[in-house]
Design an enzyme around this catalytic site. Structure first.
Site: not given
Ligand code: IFM
Length: 452
Positions: A83, A127, A298, A300, A358
């Site tokens: 990606r 992005h 994504n 986290y 992500e």
């Molecule tokens: O680095 C970033 C990315 O550009 C977008 N998602 C979260 C990542 C970590 O903060």
């Protein structure tokens, strides 16, 4: 988790997509080369105090020149998908109008390089590196930027649409719009909630209107959008905190998911926003709800919220849970949060396919005397999140792919180079890449050729 009870690739469906994720501004460098125009992030970096280490991304990982070796590394790791994102100002230096052939030629080389190595290209159109020339005309606060995005999408997909068969329109509108136009911590540094909401609306409309353009230029392609989503818990079982959870979730998650899945903006959130709500024109909601092939997620960290009359229009504020494991960024480590998030999306929205575009972590990495980076915490994070992913797949959530963030350490936006998210360590002085233990393990997990 020890490598002992980490999942194996065989625990996942044979056609599961395994990838790494990157973005143009964070790795490419060549910030002023071959006719590239200025982006809002170039401008933001040049403003004193914006980036924690005072750095910029003019060189970054120099991926613009070193991409063959980066793709060799991805191939050796055994991923089957890669990606990346396209830098709009490399293609249209002024945002619209004159096309920079050298920019398109770079992405030709990149995409061809992926295909030669058996890596399926997954391209993100936006992005966050908006051409500065468009910012000067209002950026995402101007409806004209939607038309500019369509023009850019048309140019890029005409050129690459024969070879790229997976397109992501936008990465994380929350970050590009809310952190960029409301919280002021990302480019362009705006400080108004109403602006954040308007920018989000324009980004979402541009997503929907871009879909037919992509489909026309890239026959048979799969198209989606990527959101940064969070599982959210109430800080306590009190009715007040539970109501705060609902309000916060409205802005953080439902604001994006509801319109994308055809429900329009959430009524409760619209009411709380009042005058800060965006102006919606006839046809906008229909455009946003244009059918996609997958939802990019994504993940986290999870969030916990409490009722707080001083907590903005949502009257909620985030709570730092005590005694939990955290990454170097202070983000809670919660593999269970991934299961909770994916099952919630499936339950409430039933997307046809979810791609985990992500997931990753930052820790203090040390290059040791043996020339290695023994990133035990990141390795454990990766293993436990893959175990969680397997749990979600087994529970019937249609997740079809996992993209680790990130292939390389890179420019982490307002944190500059202070945060390393890579599976490969980058020595920025020499531009040497060194696979960390986590990267070696991912390679072993994927093809069992590399040994940790
Ligand atoms: O680095 C970033 C990315 O550009 C977008 N998602 C979260 C990542 C970590 O903060």
């Amino acid at each position: 988790m020890s490598a002992h009870n980490a999942p194996t690739r065989k625990d996942f469906p044979a056609d599961f997509r395994w990838g790494v994720s990157t973005s143009s501004f964070q790795i490419e460098g060549a910030g002023q080369e071959d006719g590239k125009g200025e982006s809002i992030w170039d401008r933001f970096c040049a403003e004193p105090g914006r980036i924690r280490d005072g750095s910029n991304a003019l060189v970054a990982c120099d991926h613009y020149h070193l991409f063959p070796q980066d793709m060799d590394m991805a191939k050796a790791m055994g991923v089957n998908a890669y990606r990346f994102s396209i830098a709009w100002p490399r293609i249209l230096p002024q945002g619209r109008g004159a096309v920079n052939e050298a920019g398109l030629a770079f992405y030709d080389r990149l995409v061809d390089g992926m295909l030669e190595r058996g890596l399926d290209p997954w391209a993100t159109l936006y992005h966050w590196d908006l051409p500065q020339a468009l910012q000067e005309q209002g950026g995402w606060l101007s409806r004209d930027t939607i038309a500019a995005f369509l023009e850019y999408t048309d140019v890029v997909t005409r050129r690459l649409g024969d070879r790229v068969k997976h397109w992501i329109t936008h990465n994380e509108p929350w970050c590009s719009c809310m952190m960029g136009y409301w919280e002021g911590v990302h480019a362009p540094g705006g400080k108004s909630l109403a602006d954040g909401m308007l920018a989000c609306h324009h980004v979402l409309v541009s997503h929907g209107q871009a879909i037919p353009v992509i489909r026309a230029n890239s026959p048979g392609a799969e198209v989606g959008i990527t959101l940064s989503l969070h599982p959210i818990k109430a800080a306590s079982s009190s009715a007040e905190d539970i109501a705060a959870l609902k309000r916060h979730d409205g802005l953080r998650n439902r604001w994006f998911l509801d319109p994308l899945f055809g429900r329009g903006y959430p009524e409760d959130t619209l009411k709380l926003l009042g005058d800060a709500a965006p102006k919606v024109l006839p046809g906008d909601l229909e455009a946003i709800a244009t059918a996609t092939d997958f939802l990019g997620v994504n993940y986290y960290f999870p969030e916990a919220v409490k009722d707080d009359p001083a907590g903005g229009l949502m009257r909620a504020s985030l709570v730092d849970k005590e005694g939990v494991e955290r990454t170097g960024f202070g983000w809670e480590v919660s593999p269970q949060g991934l299961v909770d998030l994916l099952t919630r999306i499936q339950r409430d929205y039933s997307p046809p396919v979810i791609q985990l575009t992500e997931n990753g972590s930052t820790f203090e990495d040390v290059l040791t005397a043996d020339g290695r980076v023994h990133d035990a915490e990141r390795l454990s994070y990766l293993q436990r999140h893959l175990a969680a992913l397997k749990q979600a797949v087994d529970a019937g959530v249609p997740v079809k792919g996992y993209f680790a963030w990130s292939l390389l350490d890179n420019f982490e936006w307002a944190e500059g180079y202070l945060r390393r998210f890579g599976l490969a360590y980058v020595d920025y002085a020499s531009q040497q890449r060194i696979l960390k233990d986590s990267g070696l393990w991912y390679g072993q997990f994927l093809n069992e050729k590399l040994k940790v």
